[in-house]
Design a protein around this motif. Structure first.
Motif, PDB file in Angstrom:
ATOM      1  N   ALA A  63       0.859  -1.198   0.000  1.00  0.00           N
ATOM      2  CA  ALA A  63       0.000   0.000   0.000  1.00  0.00           C
ATOM      3  C   ALA A  63       0.891   1.242   0.000  1.00  0.00           C
ATOM      4  O   ALA A  63       2.057   1.180   0.401  1.00  0.00           O
ATOM      5  N   ARG A  64       0.332   2.376  -0.428  1.00  0.00           N
ATOM      6  CA  ARG A  64       1.177   3.585  -0.478  1.00  0.00           C
ATOM      7  C   ARG A  64       1.260   4.281   0.878  1.00  0.00           C
ATOM      8  O   ARG A  64       0.420   4.071   1.761  1.00  0.00           O
ATOM      9  N   LYS A  65       2.270   5.118   0.976  1.00  0.00           N
ATOM     10  CA  LYS A  65       2.477   5.949   2.168  1.00  0.00           C
ATOM     11  C   LYS A  65       2.425   7.414   1.724  1.00  0.00           C
ATOM     12  O   LYS A  65       2.460   7.685   0.517  1.00  0.00           O
ATOM     13  N   SER A  86       2.117   8.128  -5.028  1.00  0.00           N
ATOM     14  CA  SER A  86       0.857   7.963  -5.757  1.00  0.00           C
ATOM     15  C   SER A  86       0.598   6.457  -5.862  1.00  0.00           C
ATOM     16  O   SER A  86       1.511   5.654  -5.664  1.00  0.00           O
ATOM     17  N   ARG A  87      -0.638   6.104  -6.193  1.00  0.00           N
ATOM     18  CA  ARG A  87      -0.950   4.673  -6.349  1.00  0.00           C
ATOM     19  C   ARG A  87      -0.078   4.075  -7.456  1.00  0.00           C
ATOM     20  O   ARG A  87       0.335   2.922  -7.384  1.00  0.00           O
ATOM     21  N   ASP A  88       0.201   4.898  -8.483  1.00  0.00           N
ATOM     22  CA  ASP A  88       0.952   4.399  -9.631  1.00  0.00           C
ATOM     23  C   ASP A  88       2.379   3.999  -9.258  1.00  0.00           C
ATOM     24  O   ASP A  88       2.986   3.153  -9.917  1.00  0.00           O
ATOM     25  N   THR A 107      -5.856  -4.683  -5.092  1.00  0.00           N
ATOM     26  CA  THR A 107      -4.480  -4.170  -5.116  1.00  0.00           C
ATOM     27  C   THR A 107      -4.310  -3.035  -6.134  1.00  0.00           C
ATOM     28  O   THR A 107      -4.838  -3.098  -7.244  1.00  0.00           O
ATOM     29  N   ASN A 108      -3.568  -2.009  -5.735  1.00  0.00           N
ATOM     30  CA  ASN A 108      -3.308  -0.826  -6.578  1.00  0.00           C
ATOM     31  C   ASN A 108      -2.013  -0.946  -7.367  1.00  0.00           C
ATOM     32  O   ASN A 108      -1.119  -1.685  -6.957  1.00  0.00           O
ATOM     33  N   PRO A 109      -1.887  -0.187  -8.456  1.00  0.00           N
ATOM     34  CA  PRO A 109      -2.889   0.687  -9.069  1.00  0.00           C
ATOM     35  C   PRO A 109      -3.975  -0.165  -9.729  1.00  0.00           C
ATOM     36  O   PRO A 109      -3.691  -0.945 -10.636  1.00  0.00           O
ATOM     37  N   VAL A 140     -17.187   1.181  -6.105  1.00  0.00           N
ATOM     38  CA  VAL A 140     -18.097   1.132  -4.953  1.00  0.00           C
ATOM     39  C   VAL A 140     -17.541   2.014  -3.827  1.00  0.00           C
ATOM     40  O   VAL A 140     -18.270   2.776  -3.179  1.00  0.00           O
ATOM     41  N   LEU A 141     -16.213   1.937  -3.639  1.00  0.00           N
ATOM     42  CA  LEU A 141     -15.570   2.742  -2.594  1.00  0.00           C
ATOM     43  C   LEU A 141     -15.628   4.233  -2.934  1.00  0.00           C
ATOM     44  O   LEU A 141     -16.017   5.059  -2.088  1.00  0.00           O
ATOM     45  N   ASP A 142     -15.240   4.583  -4.159  1.00  0.00           N
ATOM     46  CA  ASP A 142     -15.230   6.002  -4.535  1.00  0.00           C
ATOM     47  C   ASP A 142     -16.650   6.575  -4.479  1.00  0.00           C
ATOM     48  O   ASP A 142     -16.850   7.717  -4.042  1.00  0.00           O
ATOM     49  N   ALA A 176     -19.046   5.462  -2.527  1.00  0.00           N
ATOM     50  CA  ALA A 176     -19.439   5.537  -1.108  1.00  0.00           C
ATOM     51  C   ALA A 176     -18.874   6.811  -0.479  1.00  0.00           C
ATOM     52  O   ALA A 176     -19.542   7.480   0.324  1.00  0.00           O
ATOM     53  N   ARG A 177     -17.629   7.141  -0.850  1.00  0.00           N
ATOM     54  CA  ARG A 177     -17.044   8.400  -0.341  1.00  0.00           C
ATOM     55  C   ARG A 177     -17.855   9.588  -0.837  1.00  0.00           C
ATOM     56  O   ARG A 177     -18.182  10.497  -0.056  1.00  0.00           O
ATOM     57  N   PHE A 178     -18.198   9.589  -2.116  1.00  0.00           N
ATOM     58  CA  PHE A 178     -18.995  10.667  -2.722  1.00  0.00           C
ATOM     59  C   PHE A 178     -20.341  10.766  -1.986  1.00  0.00           C
ATOM     60  O   PHE A 178     -20.791  11.851  -1.600  1.00  0.00           O
ATOM     61  N   GLY A 221     -10.942   5.385 -14.196  1.00  0.00           N
ATOM     62  CA  GLY A 221      -9.888   4.706 -13.449  1.00  0.00           C
ATOM     63  C   GLY A 221      -9.859   5.164 -12.004  1.00  0.00           C
ATOM     64  O   GLY A 221     -10.311   6.268 -11.690  1.00  0.00           O
ATOM     65  N   HIS A 222      -9.313   4.293 -11.145  1.00  0.00           N
ATOM     66  CA  HIS A 222      -9.219   4.612  -9.705  1.00  0.00           C
ATOM     67  C   HIS A 222      -7.926   5.400  -9.461  1.00  0.00           C
ATOM     68  O   HIS A 222      -6.964   4.899  -8.899  1.00  0.00           O
ATOM     69  N   GLY A 223      -7.951   6.656  -9.939  1.00  0.00           N
ATOM     70  CA  GLY A 223      -6.776   7.516  -9.786  1.00  0.00           C
ATOM     71  C   GLY A 223      -7.240   8.960  -9.769  1.00  0.00           C
ATOM     72  O   GLY A 223      -8.441   9.235  -9.636  1.00  0.00           O
ATOM     73  N   GLY A 254      -9.927  11.255  -2.109  1.00  0.00           N
ATOM     74  CA  GLY A 254     -10.376  10.526  -0.916  1.00  0.00           C
ATOM     75  C   GLY A 254      -9.353   9.553  -0.369  1.00  0.00           C
ATOM     76  O   GLY A 254      -9.169   9.445   0.853  1.00  0.00           O
ATOM     77  N   GLY A 255      -8.672   8.828  -1.256  1.00  0.00           N
ATOM     78  CA  GLY A 255      -7.664   7.864  -0.794  1.00  0.00           C
ATOM     79  C   GLY A 255      -6.485   8.585  -0.165  1.00  0.00           C
ATOM     80  O   GLY A 255      -6.008   8.212   0.913  1.00  0.00           O
ATOM     81  N   ALA A 256      -6.031   9.658  -0.813  1.00  0.00           N
ATOM     82  CA  ALA A 256      -4.873  10.414  -0.314  1.00  0.00           C
ATOM     83  C   ALA A 256      -5.197  11.079   1.024  1.00  0.00           C
ATOM     84  O   ALA A 256      -4.318  11.207   1.889  1.00  0.00           O
ATOM     85  N   GLU A 257      -6.451  11.482   1.201  1.00  0.00           N
ATOM     86  CA  GLU A 257      -6.839  12.125   2.470  1.00  0.00           C
ATOM     87  C   GLU A 257      -6.620  11.156   3.637  1.00  0.00           C
ATOM     88  O   GLU A 257      -6.057  11.510   4.675  1.00  0.00           O
ATOM     89  N   ILE A 258      -7.007   9.882   3.423  1.00  0.00           N
ATOM     90  CA  ILE A 258      -6.847   8.876   4.492  1.00  0.00           C
ATOM     91  C   ILE A 258      -5.357   8.529   4.668  1.00  0.00           C
ATOM     92  O   ILE A 258      -4.872   8.406   5.800  1.00  0.00           O
ATOM     93  N   VAL A 259      -4.632   8.399   3.558  1.00  0.00           N
ATOM     94  CA  VAL A 259      -3.187   8.090   3.646  1.00  0.00           C
ATOM     95  C   VAL A 259      -2.483   9.189   4.451  1.00  0.00           C
ATOM     96  O   VAL A 259      -1.644   8.905   5.314  1.00  0.00           O
ATOM     97  N   GLY A 260      -2.856  10.439   4.187  1.00  0.00           N
ATOM     98  CA  GLY A 260      -2.246  11.566   4.884  1.00  0.00           C
ATOM     99  C   GLY A 260      -2.536  11.538   6.381  1.00  0.00           C
ATOM    100  O   GLY A 260      -1.699  11.935   7.189  1.00  0.00           O
ATOM    101  N   GLY A 304      -0.137   3.713   6.076  1.00  0.00           N
ATOM    102  CA  GLY A 304      -0.758   2.874   5.056  1.00  0.00           C
ATOM    103  C   GLY A 304      -2.000   3.568   4.538  1.00  0.00           C
ATOM    104  O   GLY A 304      -2.161   4.783   4.713  1.00  0.00           O
ATOM    105  N   SER A 305      -2.897   2.794   3.932  1.00  0.00           N
ATOM    106  CA  SER A 305      -4.074   3.427   3.327  1.00  0.00           C
ATOM    107  C   SER A 305      -5.362   2.892   3.950  1.00  0.00           C
ATOM    108  O   SER A 305      -5.343   2.037   4.843  1.00  0.00           O
ATOM    109  N   ALA A 306      -6.480   3.390   3.427  1.00  0.00           N
ATOM    110  CA  ALA A 306      -7.810   3.051   3.970  1.00  0.00           C
ATOM    111  C   ALA A 306      -8.041   1.542   3.946  1.00  0.00           C
ATOM    112  O   ALA A 306      -7.565   0.858   3.040  1.00  0.00           O
ATOM    113  N   PHE A 307      -8.772   1.029   4.929  1.00  0.00           N
ATOM    114  CA  PHE A 307      -9.086  -0.409   4.868  1.00  0.00           C
ATOM    115  C   PHE A 307     -10.519  -0.760   5.287  1.00  0.00           C
ATOM    116  O   PHE A 307     -11.080  -1.714   4.790  1.00  0.00           O
TER     117      PHE A 307
HETATM  118  O1  LIG Z   1      -5.436   5.709  -1.813  1.00  0.00           O
HETATM  119  C1  LIG Z   1      -4.900   4.606  -1.689  1.00  0.00           C
HETATM  120  O2  LIG Z   1      -3.687   4.439  -1.826  1.00  0.00           O
HETATM  121  C2  LIG Z   1      -5.724   3.406  -1.309  1.00  0.00           C
HETATM  122  C3  LIG Z   1      -7.007   3.310  -2.050  1.00  0.00           C
HETATM  123  O3  LIG Z   1      -6.828   3.330  -3.435  1.00  0.00           O
HETATM  124  C4  LIG Z   1      -8.039   4.315  -1.616  1.00  0.00           C
HETATM  125  O4  LIG Z   1      -8.644   4.956  -2.470  1.00  0.00           O
HETATM  126  O5  LIG Z   1      -8.267   4.413  -0.403  1.00  0.00           O
END
Ligand SMILES: O=C(O)C[C@H](O)C(=O)O
Ligand SMILES: NC(=O)c1ccc[n+]([C@@H]2O[C@H](COP(=O)([O-])OP(=O)(O)OC[C@H]3O[C@@H](n4cnc5c(N)ncnc54)[C@H](O)[C@@H]3O)[C@@H](O)[C@H]2O)c1
Length: 320
Positions: free
Chosen positions: A82-84, A88-90, A120-122, A147-149, A151-153, A175-177, A218-224, A229-232
């Motif tokens: 997972a990213r820190k 970026s996910r990429d 698993t990302n990306p 579904v995740l994106d 749900a955040r919206f 794409g999930h980016g 949304g993903g970066a907000e949780i990573v930050g 690690g990232s959202a789970f």
């Molecule tokens: O942002 C991440 O690295 C994890 C995941 O893709 C997310 O959207 O929470």
């Protein structure tokens, strides 16, 4: 009748949460696979010991042996890194592509009839590679992100409108980016599309644009916030929703990374689109009509995913 078998490949933050949710919802017996010795065994035992209090009978097993996933009905893949903060996910592509190869071959050899959900990302490039490595039919391999994106919206919209999130629907495509496309037109409060709510004065275009951007980030907000690690929690819940749709033949209409073969103008690629999930796996891609502006955003997102797929082919010539 035997209980369904759910194989979780990767027993980290999401894998452990998936196992707990699958057991509590009694979706089936759970096998947790991970290369880290002791981790899947420890998490399986810990979750099994919550059974008496929670009242579930699901069996849990931790393993390092792919033979234990034999005959799985569903495989959910979170193996990898997972990213820190600052990544970026990429940036995960090179390391996680190698993981997809071993996981794809493990599924191919032991659970070829499973419905496979990659997390698993990306994401869009990894699910594409996982399908190629496993050789499973494209309708049985998909990726969890929409579904995740969405749900955040939905969560951000419910807060903005001060209404129940049960009455908020949302669709995030692409794409999930960073280029994902949260659709205002296909998102509603009790069936009322967001553009109408702007006209009605419930909110403003500026506020909606800010929520769209927060969803993209949304993903970066949780990573930050987490830093390690990232959202789970929400990712696991989202994948369980998809697994349940398959196991119970619910015909849910859910956005997910599905193989497109001409759908929405996309050829032989995985990207986030609305789908119907039932006993046949991805039973159909819903070919929605996009406006010119939406199509441009969607195409930009597809182009970004295409670049990642090309990078996979350059790293592993068996994918070319
Ligand atoms: O942002 C991440 O690295 C994890 C995941 O893709 C997310 O959207 O929470
Ligand atoms: N698609 C999405 O919306 C979404 C959401 C959140 C996280 N993710 C991604 O999901 C992945 C997992 O996230 P996490 O928080 O659970 O990470 P984590 O680090 O907690 O868990 C990953 C697990 O994979 C295991 N692993 C590594 N290589 C393996 C291999 N070859 N075979 C089996 N297991 C292996 C590790 O030992 C670890 O336990 C990451 O790539 C993350 O970016 C995607």
């Amino acid at each position: 009748m035997a209980r369904p078998k759910i194989a979780l490949i990767g027993a980290g933050q999401i894998g452990g949460t998936l196992a707990h949710l699958a057991a509590m919802k009694e979706l089936g017996d759970v096998v947790l696979f991970d290369i880290a010795e002791g981790v899947p065994e420890g998490k399986s035992l810990d979750i099994a010991e919550s059974g008496p209090s929670e009242g579930f009978d699901a069996k849990l097993k931790g393993t390092q042996d792919y033979a234990d996933i034999a005959g799985a009905d569903v495989c959910i893949v979170t193996a990898g890194v997972a990213r820190k903060p600052g990544m970026s996910r990429d940036d995960l592509l090179g390391i996680n592509l190698k993981v997809m190869k071993s996981v794809g071959e493990g599924i191919r050899d032991n659970a070829p009839d499973a419905f496979v959900i990659c997390i698993t990302n990306p994401l869009d490039a990894m699910v594409w590679a996982l399908q190629k490595f496993s050789g499973l039919p494209t309708e049985k391999v998909c990726g969890m992100a929409g579904v995740l994106d969405s749900a955040r919206f939905r969560h951000f919209l419910a807060e903005e409108f001060n209404v129940s999130m049960k009455d908020v629907t949302a669709f995030v495509l692409g794409g999930h980016g960073d280029t994902m496309v949260p659709s205002l037109r296909y998102s509603t409060v009790a069936g009322i599309p967001l553009p109408d709510l702007i006209s009605m004065g419930w909110t403003t275009k500026e506020k909606m644009d800010a929520i769209v951007q927060r969803t993209r980030d949304g993903g970066a907000e949780i990573v930050g916030l987490l830093k390690t690690g990232s959202a789970f929690y929400a990712p696991a819940t989202s994948a369980i929703e998809m697994a349940e749709a398959y196991l119970k033949d619910q015909k849910r209409v859910l956005p997910c990374a599905a193989h497109c073969d001409g759908d929405l103008g996309v050829k032989d690629m995985y990207v986030g689109v609305p789908t119907v999930i039932g006993a046949g796996g991805i039973e159909r891609v819903v070919n929605i009509k996009l406006t010119k502006e939406e199509q441009e955003m969607f195409d930009a997102s597809v182009t970004a995913v295409k670049g990642l797929v090309e990078a996979c082919k350059a790293i592993d010539s068996s994918l070319a």
